[in-house]
Design an enzyme around this catalytic site. Structure first.
Site, PDB file in Angstrom:
ATOM      1  N   ASP A 109      -3.594   2.284  -5.495  1.00 14.14           N
ATOM      2  CA  ASP A 109      -2.260   2.221  -4.877  1.00 14.14           C
ATOM      3  C   ASP A 109      -2.112   1.048  -3.923  1.00 14.14           C
ATOM      4  OD1 ASP A 109      -3.903   3.188  -2.802  1.00 14.14           O
ATOM      5  OD2 ASP A 109      -2.193   4.145  -1.848  1.00 14.14           O
ATOM      6  N   GLU A 110      -2.888  -0.002  -4.115  1.00 16.06           N
ATOM      7  CA  GLU A 110      -2.910  -1.076  -3.136  1.00 16.06           C
ATOM      8  C   GLU A 110      -3.113  -2.418  -3.835  1.00 16.06           C
ATOM      9  OE1 GLU A 110      -5.604  -1.916   0.771  1.00 16.06           O
ATOM     10  OE2 GLU A 110      -5.898  -0.034  -0.252  1.00 16.06           O
ATOM     11  N   ASP A 149       0.859  -1.185   0.000  1.00  8.20           N
ATOM     12  CA  ASP A 149       0.000   0.000   0.000  1.00  8.20           C
ATOM     13  C   ASP A 149       0.897   1.239   0.000  1.00  8.20           C
ATOM     14  OD1 ASP A 149      -2.019   1.815   0.297  1.00  8.20           O
ATOM     15  OD2 ASP A 149      -2.583   1.204   2.330  1.00  8.20           O
TER      16      ASP A 149
HETATM   17 MG    MG Z   1      -2.375   4.002   0.309  1.00  7.53          MG
END
Ligand code: MG
Length: 394
Positions: free
Chosen positions: A109-110, A15
């Site tokens: 983003d993960e 993350d």
């Molecule tokens: Mg993040």
């Protein structure tokens, strides 16, 4: 039957830290070390991300931007640049691809990365190093034998951390965490658990099975398993989206139906564009209307043939809006596409539905939009050309 657990399984959760804010700080070094807040300080916008320097002031994601401004008047508010964040995200996922073919994207983003049979800590460290070197941002990583423990591990070491939680450590790691950290515990369930004095996962774990059934219903087993650190969910590569939606909170409430239709056209165009980009069509079009007093209604309609053109999605959304006849001032309007199917899917093998004339027009418009980054053809003009086309062939 629960699948036998082996230590062969190894899952990494990655993350990015304060992703949008970090990209801004990377692109503009003047922002480094400063409280950067992604969102507008005026109107009804919310904070989408903020740098760790802003978090010191109590600013958080999803907080109304006006509140963030009160907490941190020196904050540097920046309008989100989604196209830019997508570029960096794509580059980040390209790095993940080097290390495993099995990657599940959770958000921009993960991701979960399956590293079973390998040294997860070493792979996570290599990914963190590559992302930092090549993209100039940091990511945190959790390594464990199952998905949700890997995610809780990365959450617990942010920012710029790497943490492994082994099977042996998992129970004591979980027992000490607040119960609200379990995925699926919403504010409602949380306040219910609060009144019962259950504040940690450990306290939850000790409740009897009958209690779980009463509180969680169909999800009882899932929650009981999680509290015990059991999760056999596989990493599922690139899950297709279940729906595509866009919504807009207005600066000022709107009570003119004509004005609402104008906003609806833009939302429909954006939804349709995103569907086509993902090579999908939808069977169901829905709208969401939130009134000035926060009461919200949704309406949807399922079509016989899947669609993805601006005009067809707008047509459906507009019919739903007209039928809903909102009388009170409207605060938020949204359009959703559900029942997604691949662009090429056919109703039945012997019957091939003719391609909608709109598919061809949409493709031309998308070429322009991809080139210029925003819609260059307005829906009104394309509605007019549909009428002309119908007259030509009629
Ligand atoms: Mg993040």
């Amino acid at each position: 039957m629960v699948a036998p657990e082996t230590d062969y399984r190894c899952i990494i959760h990655i993350d990015a830290d304060a992703f949008f804010a970090s990209v801004e700080q990377r692109d503009n070094p003047d922002l480094k070390g400063k409280p950067v807040i992604i969102g507008f300080p005026h109107g009804r916008g919310v904070v989408s991300t903020c740098s760790y320097e802003a978090r010191v002031y109590g600013v958080r994601s999803a907080m109304p931007a006006v509140q963030a401004y009160r907490l941190c008047p020196n904050g540097i508010f920046i309008k989100p640049r989604m196209e830019r964040y997508k570029q960096v995200s794509d580059a980040m996922f390209d790095i993940f691809d080097r290390y495993s073919p099995v990657i599940e994207k959770l958000s921009i983003d993960e991701a979960f990365i399956d590293a079973s049979g390998e040294d997860g800590v070493q792979i996570a460290a290599a990914i963190r190093r590559d992302v930092k070197h090549e993209l100039g941002i940091t990511v945190s990583a959790g390594v464990s034998y199952c998905k949700f423990v890997a995610k809780l591990a990365s959450d617990s070491c942010k920012p710029d951390g790497l943490r492994r939680v082994s099977r042996e450590e998992a129970q004591s790691f979980l027992d000490n965490l607040p119960v609200s950290r379990l995925p699926g515990i919403g504010p409602k369930t949380k306040s219910k658990l609060d009144t019962l004095g259950i504040s940690t996962i450990g306290a939850l774990r000790q409740m009897p099975e009958t209690w779980f059934v009463r509180v969680f219903g169909k999800s009882a087993k899932r929650f009981q398993d999680m509290a015990r650190g059991i999760d056999n969910e596989p990493v599922t590569p690139w899950r297709e989206p279940k729906s595509v939606s866009e919504e807009n909170t207005f600066e000022k409430d709107i009570d003119s139906t004509e004005a609402l239709k104008g906003h609806l056209a833009i939302l429909a165009q954006n939804v349709a564009f995103r569907l086509r980009k993902a090579r999908l069509k939808c069977r169901t079009v829905g709208i969401k209307i939130r009134f000035h007093n926060f009461s919200t209604i949704t309406r949807e309609h399922t079509l016989s043939e899947p669609v993805s053109s601006d005009a067809e999605i707008f047509h459906e959304a507009k019919a739903l809006l007209e039928a809903a006849a909102p009388e009170k001032p409207v605060r938020l309007l949204g359009v959703t596409a559900k029942g997604l199917v691949p662009e090429t899917s056919r109703q039945a093998p012997l019957f091939e539905p003719p391609e909608s004339p709109w598919d061809d027009i949409s493709r031309s418009m998308d070429r322009l939009r991809n080139k210029y980054g925003k819609p260059v053809v307005l829906l009104g003009s394309c509605l007019r050309s549909r009428t002309e086309k119908e007259q030509d062939t009629g």
